[in-house]
Design a protein around this motif. Structure first.
Motif: not given
Length: 194
Positions: A15-19, A149-153, A165-173
């Motif tokens: 959803d975050g990527k799309t937004a 990535l943040l929630a849409p809006g 509402k939420w936050l997604v942090h993408e990282y490789e581990m």
């Protein structure tokens, strides 16, 4: 249980990527301009001139902004947090000096001047901590805008106020590093591995 949580995180990231896809396209265009790559011509003629103004302006203003930051100040969230904010201000400025975060700060300033947004991530690296120098465990790194990535809006004001509402942090581990962390159970690691 865990599979529902994992699915929620995956769905939130999508959803975050799309937004954010239009924002990321704009960021990519700004990076091209910063790197002196013309995105589209607005003239026709024999000359293929492109004056590298964005690079010069961003670098000049980044230096001015970075040099203007003498110290960082923590802001209290309520009247009860005033003393804590003062203590955190001293701690942050001590860490900035001891760990030489100035290059990371400058990179974040430059990133925000190019694309309008930059994220700094503070982490605690237990393996780098020393008995006499516990502050060496602190680390600050810059994350590019497409990794958070943040929630849409969601607006940046809501981020600063802690009302997201939420936050997604993408990282490789790698899993070997995760296995060292006592917060991950074997069951969780097996889910991540699949």
């Amino acid at each position: 249980g865990d599979s529902k949580i994992l699915e929620l995180v995956r769905r939130s990231a999508n959803d975050g990527k799309t937004a954010s896809s239009l924002v990321f396209e704009r960021f990519a265009r700004y990076y091209k301009l910063f790197r002196n790559k013309q995105t589209n011509k607005n003239y026709s003629g024999l000359a293929n001139l492109f004056v590298p103004e964005p690079y010069r302006i961003v670098r000049k203003k980044t230096a001015k902004l970075a040099n203007a930051i003498k110290k960082v100040k923590a802001t209290a969230e309520s009247d009860n947090d005033t003393e804590s904010a003062k203590l955190n201000t001293h701690l942050l400025n001590f860490l900035r000096r001891k760990l030489n975060w100035f290059l990371t700060e400058r990179s974040a300033i430059q990133e925000s001047r190019i694309v309008g947004l930059a994220w700094l991530k503070a982490t605690w690296l237990i393996d780098k901590e020393e008995e006499d120098k516990p502050w060496k465990g602190f680390d600050v790194s810059m994350e590019t805008a497409d990794k958070v990535l943040l929630a849409p809006g969601t607006t940046m004001t809501e981020v600063f106020e802690g009302r997201i509402k939420w936050l997604v942090h993408e990282y490789e581990m790698d899993l070997a590093s995760l296995r060292k962390n006592p917060n991950y159970s074997e069951e969780t690691l097996n889910i991540l591995e699949s």
